[in-house]
Design an enzyme around this catalytic site. Sequence first.
Site, short mmCIF file in Angstrom:
data_model
loop_
_atom_site.label_atom_id
_atom_site.label_comp_id
_atom_site.label_asym_id
_atom_site.label_seq_id
_atom_site.Cartn_x
_atom_site.Cartn_y
_atom_site.Cartn_z
N ASP A 14 0.72 -1.44 0.33
CA ASP A 14 0.09 0.19 -0.24
C ASP A 14 1.37 1.27 0.05
O ASP A 14 1.82 0.91 0.68
CB ASP A 14 -0.74 0.12 1.61
CG ASP A 14 -1.94 -0.74 1.30
OD1 ASP A 14 -2.56 -1.38 0.30
OD2 ASP A 14 -2.61 -1.45 2.21
N ASP A 46 -7.70 -0.71 -4.59
CA ASP A 46 -8.70 -0.87 -4.23
C ASP A 46 -9.14 -0.36 -4.15
O ASP A 46 -10.59 0.03 -4.04
CB ASP A 46 -8.08 -0.81 -2.84
CG ASP A 46 -7.35 -1.24 -1.32
OD1 ASP A 46 -6.92 -2.77 -1.59
OD2 ASP A 46 -6.26 -0.80 -0.83
#
Length: 157
Positions: free
Chosen positions: A117, A136
């Site tokens: 991330d 995401d």
Amino acid sequence: MRLIVAAFALAFGLDQLTKYLVVYRLGLIDRYAIDVWPPILNFRYGENTGINFGLFDGGADTGRWILIGVSLVICAALTIWTTRQPAHRGLRLAAGLVIGGALGNVYDRVLYGYVLDFLNMSCCGINNPFVFNVADVFIFAGAAGLILFEGQLKKPA
């Protein structure tokens, strides 16, 4: 089916490309933080062994493989369900985005043991401590599309 595959390839490819560019080429893996347009857009290095917002982040290898298995089952079920629906381009596009994003994160879990991330966004005096990735974003957008377009399949009586 071609639209699902095209949307999958776009989501998966952009997710993996952005992770490579930001984490490795810009050196986020060594710097841990790059302020791009604070506070709106920052890059922060994150290794997520759980799901969204770090939920179920136990760090156990068993959890990793369970999440991989659940993701693969959801992708397969979504593909089967979508292709059995009447031809609806929006629904198939949305399904491809969800599948591409999910498989982008599965790829990370298999390769690294966690999901990479790097996106951190804050606004309006709210300091967001969480990081996420492009996969995401595609999962969220695709899920919203599935809800929107699935409702269009149902015809009023």
